[in-house]
Design a protein around this motif. Structure first.
Motif, short mmCIF file in Angstrom:
data_model
loop_
_atom_site.label_atom_id
_atom_site.label_comp_id
_atom_site.label_asym_id
_atom_site.label_seq_id
_atom_site.Cartn_x
_atom_site.Cartn_y
_atom_site.Cartn_z
N ARG A 1 -11.35 -1.96 -1.87
CA ARG A 1 -11.71 -3.08 -1.35
C ARG A 1 -11.93 -4.24 -2.58
O ARG A 1 -11.92 -5.44 -2.06
CB ARG A 1 -12.84 -3.11 -0.47
CG ARG A 1 -12.36 -2.32 0.80
CD ARG A 1 -13.84 -2.55 1.64
NE ARG A 1 -14.97 -1.87 1.28
CZ ARG A 1 -15.26 -0.68 1.38
NH1 ARG A 1 -14.28 0.18 2.24
NH2 ARG A 1 -16.20 -0.24 1.16
N HIS A 2 -12.35 -3.87 -3.78
CA HIS A 2 -12.41 -4.75 -4.72
C HIS A 2 -11.38 -4.92 -5.66
O HIS A 2 -11.40 -5.61 -6.73
CB HIS A 2 -13.77 -4.35 -5.55
CG HIS A 2 -15.16 -4.54 -4.91
ND1 HIS A 2 -15.55 -3.70 -3.99
CD2 HIS A 2 -15.85 -5.72 -5.15
CE1 HIS A 2 -16.78 -4.54 -3.53
NE2 HIS A 2 -16.95 -5.50 -4.16
N GLY A 3 -10.09 -4.68 -5.42
CA GLY A 3 -8.99 -4.69 -6.01
C GLY A 3 -8.72 -3.55 -7.02
O GLY A 3 -7.96 -3.92 -8.16
N GLY A 4 -9.25 -2.37 -7.17
CA GLY A 4 -9.25 -1.69 -8.21
C GLY A 4 -8.37 -0.23 -8.04
O GLY A 4 -7.81 -0.29 -6.84
N TYR B 1 0.85 -1.28 -0.03
CA TYR B 1 0.13 -0.16 0.13
C TYR B 1 0.86 1.27 0.02
O TYR B 1 0.53 2.21 -0.63
CB TYR B 1 -0.97 0.13 1.09
CG TYR B 1 -2.23 -0.85 0.96
CD1 TYR B 1 -3.23 -0.09 0.31
CD2 TYR B 1 -2.23 -1.98 1.38
CE1 TYR B 1 -4.32 -0.93 -0.31
CE2 TYR B 1 -3.50 -2.70 1.19
CZ TYR B 1 -4.55 -2.13 0.63
OH TYR B 1 -5.77 -2.75 0.19
N ALA B 2 1.95 1.19 0.78
CA ALA B 2 2.94 2.42 0.73
C ALA B 2 3.51 2.90 -0.72
O ALA B 2 3.72 3.77 -0.73
CB ALA B 2 4.01 2.20 1.84
N TYR C 1 3.91 -13.00 -3.02
CA TYR C 1 3.72 -12.16 -4.29
C TYR C 1 4.89 -12.42 -5.32
O TYR C 1 5.98 -12.32 -4.94
CB TYR C 1 3.35 -11.01 -4.11
CG TYR C 1 3.20 -10.08 -5.52
CD1 TYR C 1 1.87 -10.19 -6.08
CD2 TYR C 1 4.31 -9.43 -6.07
CE1 TYR C 1 1.78 -9.61 -7.24
CE2 TYR C 1 4.16 -8.55 -7.28
CZ TYR C 1 2.67 -8.59 -7.86
OH TYR C 1 2.79 -8.09 -9.10
N VAL C 2 4.62 -13.28 -6.35
CA VAL C 2 5.67 -13.49 -7.36
C VAL C 2 5.25 -12.75 -8.81
O VAL C 2 4.21 -13.14 -9.24
CB VAL C 2 5.84 -14.96 -7.69
CG1 VAL C 2 6.67 -15.31 -8.90
CG2 VAL C 2 6.19 -15.78 -6.40
N ARG D 1 -1.12 -5.45 -7.74
CA ARG D 1 -0.40 -6.53 -6.73
C ARG D 1 -1.20 -6.81 -5.75
O ARG D 1 -1.37 -7.66 -5.04
CB ARG D 1 0.96 -6.02 -6.87
CG ARG D 1 1.25 -4.94 -6.21
CD ARG D 1 2.74 -4.84 -5.92
NE ARG D 1 3.00 -3.43 -5.30
CZ ARG D 1 4.12 -3.00 -4.70
NH1 ARG D 1 5.09 -3.97 -4.56
NH2 ARG D 1 4.38 -1.88 -4.28
N ILE D 2 -1.83 -5.41 -5.04
CA ILE D 2 -2.64 -5.37 -3.91
C ILE D 2 -3.71 -6.59 -4.11
O ILE D 2 -4.19 -7.24 -3.45
CB ILE D 2 -2.92 -4.08 -3.47
CG1 ILE D 2 -1.66 -3.39 -3.16
CG2 ILE D 2 -3.85 -4.28 -2.40
CD1 ILE D 2 -1.88 -2.14 -2.88
N ALA D 3 -4.32 -6.15 -5.35
CA ALA D 3 -5.73 -6.95 -5.64
C ALA D 3 -5.47 -8.38 -5.70
O ALA D 3 -6.10 -9.26 -4.97
CB ALA D 3 -6.08 -6.54 -6.99
N VAL D 4 -4.22 -8.85 -6.42
CA VAL D 4 -4.43 -10.39 -6.50
C VAL D 4 -3.65 -11.06 -5.12
O VAL D 4 -4.14 -12.13 -4.91
CB VAL D 4 -3.04 -10.52 -7.52
CG1 VAL D 4 -1.74 -10.30 -7.19
CG2 VAL D 4 -2.92 -12.13 -7.94
#
Length: 768
Positions: free
Chosen positions: A600-603, A117-118, A170-171, A127-130
Motif C-alpha cells: 500500500r505504501h508502494g514498496g 499487478y499481474a 504511465y510513461v 511503476r505501481i507505486a508511481v
C-alpha cells in the motif's frame, strides 16, 4: 645605538639559541602560510562545487519539468481524450506515446492497475507505486523506479473523462533523460557530485571517497523528488583559528622577525667563534632533515595456553559462532578461530581487521585468544575495546578495513559468548562459517613469517557524531532507555541525547552478569521494569536494547509492547516516501499484515530466512533499502550502512515520531495489528531443534486453504492468520509464533499446531 660590551657579549653568546628560534619561527611561518593557502584553495573549490551543483539542479529540473509538461500536453490532446471517452485504453495509450522522443513505453492502465499487478513479479512494484501516487495526489508525478531489470524515469498522471477518473497514464523513459545533465557538467578535482533519489544514487561523478558526506551539501531538484548531492574533502584545519588572509599576514610577520633574530649577532659586530662557526646557520637549519625514529618494536603475540576444551563443530552456527565458555569455548578455541579468520583474510588479500567485545566477563580472554590467532596469520588488529556490535560493524566502515569481529554472546545467557564475523564487507554465514571449522580441522591455517600488529582505537565519538550529523528530532521526546546491563548502556543514551532526546537511563551500568534481568527485548517479561519506569517518568517512550546493542524493543506510555514487525511497518512507510518501489525484506516470523502494508505504501515486500547475516546477504542481493526481523534486528540501507543496529534504529524511530503532531503512543497504536503471540521458545528434546523441524515439515498436514512455506522451518498461512515453527540457530530451542485476525482464529491455528507437534513428539514441553 651603541651597545655596551656586556650586552654585546650576551648577544653573541646566545647566537645559537637565536638562530634556532629563528628557524622555529620560519617553520611556523611556513605552516601558517600553508594552511592559509589550503583554506584559500578550499574556498575556491567549495564555491566552484556549489556553482556546479546549483547549475546541475536547475538544468535537471528544467529537463524533467519539460517531460512532465509534455505528458500533460499529450493527455489533453484530442486523440487521447477521444479514445478515453470511448473507453479504449489501448488506443489512448498509442496516441499518448506517438512520436515521443526516447520513449520506452506509454500505457494508460485502468484504475485497478490489474495488468501492472499481474506482471509485478517481473517488472517490480515501482511503476505501481508511481501510478498509485498520481491517483492519490490527483496530479502528474515523476519518480525514478526499478522497472524490469534497471532503474527508469517514470511519469504518471490521472486519466479523466470530465471529472471521472477512468485510469492512470504511465510513461517510461530511459534513466539517461534524468542524468544527462550530470554528464555535461565539469566536476572540479577532488570533489564529488551525485544525482540521488532517497538512498539510491542514480549517477555520480568525481571522487567516491566523498560520497558518504555529500548529503551535507545536497540541494533539491525543484518539482521532482530528486536532489543533487555534493561532497568534497573536509575543511583544512585553521592554525590558531586564523582564516586564510590573517594566516598569510602573520606568516610574513614571523618571517621578518626570524630574519632579524638570525642577523642580530652579526649586527653587534662580534666575529664568529669556533663554536659559533660550528653551529648551523639559519639556511642550514632549514635544510636539515628531521631525525626520524624508524625503529618499530613488534608487540609479541600473547602466548595462550592450549585449548582446554576440544573444538566443537556445533558452535559454528548458521550465521555466527556461539558457545558456552568453559564447555565449548575458551581462549585456545578463540585463538584457533582467529587463526582461521586470518587465513581467510590472507587468501583475499586483506590485512586490517577491527575487533570489539561486549560486556561479558569472558570477553577479555576471548579477545586475547582471537587477537593472537589473527596476528599469527599476519593480520593487523585494531582493538576498539568494549563497544556494541553495531559500533564494531561501523568501525569496519569508518576505519576502512572491510573486516571485523564482534566478540559477543548477544542476547544469550551470561555464560555464552561468540563471534560475529565480517570479511571483505560480507557477514559470514552458512558454509562460510562452517568452512572456518574445516580449516581448523584440516589444518589449513596460514602462519605469517612475522606476526601482525595490534593497535587500540576509540571510535565511540565518531559513531555518535555520524548518527547525530544525519538524524535530529524536530521536538524533544522523553525516553527511558533500558540496556539490561548490556554493552549499549553507555553509548546508546549518548546517541539519543545527541539527536535531541531527553534520556532517563535504566540498568545502563555495564555488567556481564546481567543482575537485573536478561537483556533480550523479544521476551515481554524482560520489559516489565521498563514499562513501570516509563509510567513513573511520564515518558513518551521506552527503548530496550539487547546484550550487544544490535536489537531494539519498544514500549509505549500506555505499557503496550510494540512488536518489531509493527515497528517495521512504520520504518517502511517512512523509507518508501523517499524510495518508492524499494525492496523491504522481513523474516518469516513477521506478521502477515506487513506484506499488504508495504504494498500500500508502494514498496516491494520480500519474506526471507531469519538470521542477521542471511538478511544482510539478501539485502545486498536485492539492493533493499530496509530490512527487519521479529527478533528486533533492523537493517537500514537508506542513510546508513545496511547492518543491524538497534541504537541507530532507535534514533530513526524517534526522528519519525517527533515529526508527527500526534503523541508517539497514538502513532504506534495506529499501526495495523491483530491478535498475535510473542516468540514462543520451547526446549528441544535431545538439544537438536533442526531435526525436529525437519520431521515436522515432512509429516505435518494442514487443511482449510493452508499455504505452507518452507523458507525457514514451516510457516503455514491461512485466510485468517498463520503459524510458524522453526529451529533457533543460536540456542537449542524451537521458536513458534502465531498471528490471526481474531482470538478465535488464533486459538484454532495454535491448536492445530499443538496437535500435530504432539503427534510428532508427545514429550515436547509446549506452553500452550
Amino acid at each position: 645605538m651603541k651597545l655596551s660590551n656586556k650586552t654585546r657579549q650576551a648577544v653573541v653568546q646566545s647566537r645559537r639559541a637565536l638562530q634556532l628560534l629563528a628557524a622555529l619561527l620560519v617553520l611556523l611561518a611556513a605552516w601558517l602560510a600553508w594552511t592559509g593557502w589550503q583554506q584559500m584553495q578550499d574556498g575556491t573549490r567549495r564555491n566552484q562545487l556549489a556553482t556546479t551543483r546549483d547549475a546541475l539542479a536547475q538544468s535537471t529540473g528544467r529537463a524533467l519539468q519539460a517531460e512532465l509538461a509534455r505528458l500533460e500536453e499529450r493527455m489533453a490532446s484530442t486523440p487521447v481524450r477521444a479514445a478515453l471517452a470511448d473507453g479504449d485504453l489501448a488506443a489512448a495509450s498509442a496516441a499518448l506515446g506517438r512520436d515521443w522522443p526516447n520513449l520506452e513505453s506509454a500505457t494508460i492502465h485502468d484504475t485497478g492497475l490489474a495488468e501492472a499487478y499481474a506482471t509485478a513479479a517481473q517488472a517490480g512494484y515501482g511503476r505501481i507505486a508511481v501510478a498509485e501516487a498520481a491517483m492519490t495526489e490527483g496530479r502528474p508525478v515523476m519518480w525514478v523506479v526499478r522497472d524490469g531489470d534497471a532503474p527508469r524515469l517514470a511519469l504518471a498522471m490521472p486519466a479523466r473523462v470530465g471529472e471521472t477518473l477512468v485510469g492512470v497514464a504511465y510513461v517510461r523513459l530511459p534513466l539517461a533523460r534524468a542524468v544527462a545533465g550530470l554528464d555535461a557538467v565539469d566536476v572540479p578535482g577532488s570533489t564529488y557530485l551525485a544525482l540521488r533519489q532517497g538512498g539510491f544514487t542514480l549517477a555520480d561523478r568525481g571522487d567516491p571517497d566523498y560520497a558518504a558526506s555529500a548529503e551535507r551539501m545536497a540541494v533539491p531538484v525543484d518539482g521532482t523528488g530528486l536532489r543533487v548531492a555534493a561532497g568534497l574533502p573536509p575543511r583544512p584545519a585553521a592554525l590558531f583559528g586564523l582564516a586564510a588572509l590573517p594566516s598569510i599576514v602573520v606568516a610574513a610577520i614571523l618571517l621578518l622577525l626570524a630574519y632579524v633574530l638570525s642577523r642580530l649577532p652579526s649586527l653587534v659586530g662580534r666575529p664568529e667563534s669556533e663554536e659559533a662557526a660550528a653551529a648551523p646557520t639559519l639556511e642550514q637549519a632549514l635544510e636539515m632533515e628531521p631525525v626520524m625514529d624508524t625503529e618499530q618494536s613488534a608487540t609479541p603475540v600473547r602466548e595462550t595456553r592450549p585449548a582446554a576444551v576440544a573444538i566443537d563443530p556445533g558452535i559454528f552456527r548458521a550465521y555466527d559462532i556461539r558457545g558456552i565458555v568453559g564447555q565449548s569455548l575458551d581462549i585456545g578455541v578463540a585463538e584457533l578461530i582467529g587463526h582461521a579468520i586470518g587465513s581467510l583474510m590472507h587468501e583475499q588479500g586483506l590485512k586490517d581487521i577491527v575487533v570489539g567485545r561486549d560486556g561479558r566477563l569472558s570477553g577479555p580472554d576471548m579477545v586475547a585468544g582471537l587477537t593472537a590467532g589473527l596476528r599469527k596469520a599476519g593480520r593487523d588488529v585494531i582493538d576498539i575495546g568494549m563497544v556494541p556490535t553495531p559500533v564494531v560493524y561501523f568501525g569496519a566502515y569508518q576505519l576502512r578495513t572491510g573486516c571485523c569481529v564482534s566478540v559477543t554472546g548477544s542476547h544469550n545467557p551470561p555464560d555464552y559468548n561468540g563471534f560475529k564475523i565480517v570479511v571483505g564487507g560480507e557477514t559470514l554465514s552458512g558454509d562460510a562459517v562452517t568452512d572456518l571449522y574445516a580449516r581448523i580441522a584440516e589444518d589449513r591455517l596460514y602462519t605469517a613469517p612475522s606476526p601482525g600488529g595490534v593497535t587500540e582505537r576509540d571510535i565511540a565519538s565518531d559513531y555518535v557524531d555520524r548518527i547525530a550529523s544525519d538524524v535530529q528530532v524536530d521536538r524533544p521526546l522523553k525516553v527511558v532507555v533500558d540496556a539490561g546491563n548490556g554493552v549499549a548502556g553507555e553509548i546508546g543514551p549518548r546517541v539519543l541525547e545527541a539527536i535531541g532526546a531527553h534520556v532517563e537511563p535504566l540498568f545502563c551500568e555495564i555488567d556481564g552478569t546481567f543482575p537485573n534481568h536478561h537483556p533480550d527485548p523479544s521476551e515481554p517479561h524482560n520489559l516489565t521494569d521498563l514499562v513501570e519506569m516509563v509510567k513513573r517518568f511520564d515518558a513518551d517512550l521506552g527503548i530496550a536494547f539487547d546484550g550487544d546493542g544490535d536489537r531494539l524493543g519498544v514500549v509505549t506510555r500506555t505499557g503496550e509492547n510494540i512488536f518489531p514487525d509493527r515497528l517495521l511497518m512504520l520504518f517502511a512507510a517512512d523509507v518508501l516516501e523517499r524510495n518508492p518501489g524499494a525492496v523491504i525484506v522481513y523474516d518469516v516470523k513477521c506478521t502477515g499484515r506487513l506484506q499488504g502494508h508495504i504494498l500500500r505504501h508502494g514498496g516491494s515486500p520480500l519474506m526471507w530466512k531469519t538470521g542477521h547475516s542471511l538478511i544482510k546477504a539478501k539485502m545486498r542481493e536485492t539492493e533493499a533499502e530496509l530490512a527487519g526481523e521479529m527478533s528486533g534486528h533492523f537493517f537500514f540501507g537508506e542513510r546508513w550502512y545496511g547492518f543491524d543496529d538497534g541504537i541507530y534504529a532507535a534514533a530513526r524511530l524517534l526522528e519519525i515520531l517527533a515529526s508527527r503532531p500526534e503523541e508517539p503512543s497514538d502513532v504506534l497504536a495506529a499501526l495495523p495489528a491483530g491478535i498475535s503471540t510473542p516468540e514462543i521458545k520451547v526446549d528441544a528434546p535431545g538439544g537438536n531443534p533442526h531435526a525436529i523441524v525437519e520431521r515436522f515439515v515432512a509429516q505435518a498436514k494442514f487443511e482449510g486453504g493452508a499455504r505452507p512455506s518452507t523458507i525457514d522451518g514451516l510457516r503455514v498461512d491461512f485466510p485468517d492468520g498463520w503459524g510458524l515453527v522453526r529451529a533457533s540457530n543460536t540456542t537449542p530451542v524451537l521458536v513458534l509464533r502465531f498471528d490471526a485476525d481474531s482470538q478465535e482464529a488464533l486459538d484454532r491455528i495454535r491448536g492445530e499446531f499443538r496437535t500435530q507437534l504432539l503427534a510428532l513428539d508427545p514429550d515436547l514441553p509446549l506452553p500452550f
